[in-house]
Write a protein that holds these residues in place. Structure first.
Motif, PDB file in Angstrom:
ATOM      1  N   ALA A 175       0.836  -1.200   0.000  1.00 16.28           N
ATOM      2  CA  ALA A 175       0.000   0.000   0.000  1.00 16.28           C
ATOM      3  C   ALA A 175       0.871   1.251   0.000  1.00 16.28           C
ATOM      4  CB  ALA A 175      -0.919  -0.003   1.227  1.00 16.28           C
ATOM      5  N   GLN A 176       1.928   1.240   0.783  1.00 20.15           N
ATOM      6  CA  GLN A 176       2.806   2.396   0.844  1.00 20.15           C
ATOM      7  C   GLN A 176       3.542   2.616  -0.474  1.00 20.15           C
ATOM      8  OE1 GLN A 176       4.748   1.135   4.500  1.00 20.15           O
ATOM      9  NE2 GLN A 176       3.704   2.787   5.614  1.00 20.15           N
ATOM     10  N   GLN A 177       3.908   1.551  -1.147  1.00 16.74           N
ATOM     11  CA  GLN A 177       4.549   1.682  -2.453  1.00 16.74           C
ATOM     12  C   GLN A 177       3.582   2.294  -3.470  1.00 16.74           C
ATOM     13  OE1 GLN A 177       7.724   1.376  -3.284  1.00 16.74           O
ATOM     14  NE2 GLN A 177       7.225   2.015  -5.364  1.00 16.74           N
ATOM     15  N   LEU A 178       2.338   1.844  -3.459  1.00 20.43           N
ATOM     16  CA  LEU A 178       1.327   2.437  -4.353  1.00 20.43           C
ATOM     17  C   LEU A 178       1.147   3.927  -4.065  1.00 20.43           C
ATOM     18  CD1 LEU A 178      -1.397  -0.366  -4.255  1.00 20.43           C
ATOM     19  CD2 LEU A 178       0.011   0.272  -6.239  1.00 20.43           C
ATOM     20  N   ALA A 179       1.095   4.283  -2.785  1.00 23.94           N
ATOM     21  CA  ALA A 179       0.933   5.687  -2.403  1.00 23.94           C
ATOM     22  C   ALA A 179       2.129   6.513  -2.857  1.00 23.94           C
ATOM     23  CB  ALA A 179       0.732   5.803  -0.896  1.00 23.94           C
ATOM     24  N   ARG A 180       3.333   5.990  -2.661  1.00 22.30           N
ATOM     25  CA  ARG A 180       4.533   6.725  -3.091  1.00 22.30           C
ATOM     26  C   ARG A 180       4.540   6.926  -4.606  1.00 22.30           C
ATOM     27  NH1 ARG A 180       6.917   3.867   1.207  1.00 22.30           N
ATOM     28  NH2 ARG A 180       7.446   2.102  -0.116  1.00 22.30           N
ATOM     29  N   GLU A 181       4.181   5.884  -5.355  1.00 19.88           N
ATOM     30  CA  GLU A 181       4.142   5.992  -6.819  1.00 19.88           C
ATOM     31  C   GLU A 181       3.136   7.051  -7.261  1.00 19.88           C
ATOM     32  OE1 GLU A 181       3.238   2.048  -8.191  1.00 19.88           O
ATOM     33  OE2 GLU A 181       5.208   1.266  -7.600  1.00 19.88           O
ATOM     34  N   MET A 182       1.981   7.070  -6.627  1.00 20.29           N
ATOM     35  CA  MET A 182       0.956   8.055  -6.985  1.00 20.29           C
ATOM     36  C   MET A 182       1.424   9.467  -6.625  1.00 20.29           C
ATOM     37  SD  MET A 182      -2.097   7.986  -8.357  1.00 20.29           S
ATOM     38  CE  MET A 182      -3.675   8.845  -8.418  1.00 20.29           C
ATOM     39  N   LEU A 183       2.005   9.629  -5.456  1.00 19.33           N
ATOM     40  CA  LEU A 183       2.482  10.944  -5.031  1.00 19.33           C
ATOM     41  C   LEU A 183       3.606  11.467  -5.930  1.00 19.33           C
ATOM     42  CD1 LEU A 183       2.384  10.464  -1.169  1.00 19.33           C
ATOM     43  CD2 LEU A 183       1.055  12.148  -2.473  1.00 19.33           C
ATOM     44  N   GLU A 184       4.453  10.583  -6.407  1.00 20.35           N
ATOM     45  CA  GLU A 184       5.542  10.988  -7.299  1.00 20.35           C
ATOM     46  C   GLU A 184       5.014  11.614  -8.587  1.00 20.35           C
ATOM     47  OE1 GLU A 184       7.897   7.462  -7.919  1.00 20.35           O
ATOM     48  OE2 GLU A 184       8.681   7.503  -5.874  1.00 20.35           O
ATOM     49  N   LYS A 185       3.805  11.263  -8.976  1.00 14.17           N
ATOM     50  CA  LYS A 185       3.197  11.767 -10.212  1.00 14.17           C
ATOM     51  C   LYS A 185       2.144  12.835  -9.932  1.00 14.17           C
ATOM     52  CE  LYS A 185       5.223   8.593 -12.842  1.00 14.17           C
ATOM     53  NZ  LYS A 185       5.296   8.341 -14.241  1.00 14.17           N
ATOM     54  N   ARG A 186       2.205  13.476  -8.771  1.00 14.78           N
ATOM     55  CA  ARG A 186       1.194  14.459  -8.361  1.00 14.78           C
ATOM     56  C   ARG A 186       0.950  15.523  -9.428  1.00 14.78           C
ATOM     57  NH1 ARG A 186      -2.066  18.042  -7.514  1.00 14.78           N
ATOM     58  NH2 ARG A 186      -2.656  18.897  -5.493  1.00 14.78           N
ATOM     59  N   ALA A 187       1.984  15.962 -10.073  1.00 16.61           N
ATOM     60  CA  ALA A 187       1.861  17.017 -11.083  1.00 16.61           C
ATOM     61  C   ALA A 187       1.051  16.564 -12.303  1.00 16.61           C
ATOM     62  CB  ALA A 187       3.237  17.488 -11.522  1.00 16.61           C
ATOM     63  N   GLU A 188       0.875  15.264 -12.461  1.00 15.50           N
ATOM     64  CA  GLU A 188       0.184  14.716 -13.634  1.00 15.50           C
ATOM     65  C   GLU A 188      -1.284  14.372 -13.377  1.00 15.50           C
ATOM     66  OE1 GLU A 188       2.496  11.390 -15.118  1.00 15.50           O
ATOM     67  OE2 GLU A 188       4.350  12.454 -14.667  1.00 15.50           O
ATOM     68  N   TRP A 189      -1.754  14.492 -12.165  1.00 14.80           N
ATOM     69  CA  TRP A 189      -3.093  14.024 -11.817  1.00 14.80           C
ATOM     70  C   TRP A 189      -4.208  14.692 -12.610  1.00 14.80           C
ATOM     71  CZ3 TRP A 189      -3.153  13.863  -5.733  1.00 14.80           C
ATOM     72  CH2 TRP A 189      -2.266  12.864  -5.297  1.00 14.80           C
ATOM     73  N   SER A 190      -3.993  15.906 -13.061  1.00 14.17           N
ATOM     74  CA  SER A 190      -5.044  16.635 -13.790  1.00 14.17           C
ATOM     75  C   SER A 190      -5.077  16.309 -15.277  1.00 14.17           C
ATOM     76  CB  SER A 190      -4.854  18.146 -13.602  1.00 14.17           C
ATOM     77  OG  SER A 190      -4.997  18.473 -12.247  1.00 14.17           O
ATOM     78  N   THR A 191      -4.098  15.586 -15.773  1.00 15.15           N
ATOM     79  CA  THR A 191      -4.057  15.217 -17.188  1.00 15.15           C
ATOM     80  C   THR A 191      -4.624  13.809 -17.336  1.00 15.15           C
ATOM     81  OG1 THR A 191      -2.099  16.568 -17.513  1.00 15.15           O
ATOM     82  CG2 THR A 191      -2.582  14.916 -19.209  1.00 15.15           C
TER      83      THR A 191
END
Length: 154
Positions: free
Chosen positions: A134-150
């Motif tokens: 779960a923490q790995q999934l969260a880290r991966e998602m957070l690393e791409k924070r700038a892309e969430w709106s695309t």
């Protein structure tokens, strides 16, 4: 393509680019309340998926912690395809605030020391959890924070 009743069945999954957060629908109640449903996509459809033990744990962690950041949360539910979650909120239409709430929630996941309700009394499959996953999934998602709106490929 024939229009389907389920919004996500009308989405061309070959054109989206995960990770992203998109407004998937609105539902207005007869008393004026409005529910906003968000598609929170962690993995690229038909290319990658979340392993079930990690998905199960991040679901527990997010569902519990997101409510610490917003009183508007109705539900957070995993997608059967194991690529993301649906977040439903009531009477809250600020997309940027939703992104901030999600970011704070994922930071909670990264710093967690245990999975909440990870026992046979509170969970229907208590043996199937992975805090580390779960923490790995969260880290991966957070690393791409700038892309969430695309949502769609350019």
């Amino acid at each position: 393509m024939t229009k389907m009743n389920v919004e996500s069945f009308n989405l061309d999954h070959t054109k989206v680019v995960a990770p992203y957060v998109r407004l998937a629908g609105l539902k207005e109640g007869k008393n004026g309340d409005v529910v906003h449903k968000y598609d929170i996509r962690f993995k690229q459809p038909n290319k990658a998926y979340m392993k079930m033990d990690a998905l199960h744990s991040i679901e527990h962690l997010m569902a519990e912690n997101i409510r610490n950041h917003s009183e508007h949360v109705v539900d957070l539910s995993p997608m059967g395809c194991q690529t993301g979650f649906y977040l439903s909120v009531i009477n809250h239409d600020n997309y940027d605030e939703i992104l901030d709430i999600l970011e704070k929630t994922l930071q909670d996941v990264v710093s967690a020391t245990e999975v909440p309700a990870c026992n046979e009394v509170q969970c229907g499959w208590a043996a199937n959890h992975s805090l580390e996953g779960a923490q790995q999934l969260a880290r991966e998602m957070l690393e791409k924070r700038a892309e969430w709106s695309t949502v769609f490929a350019q």
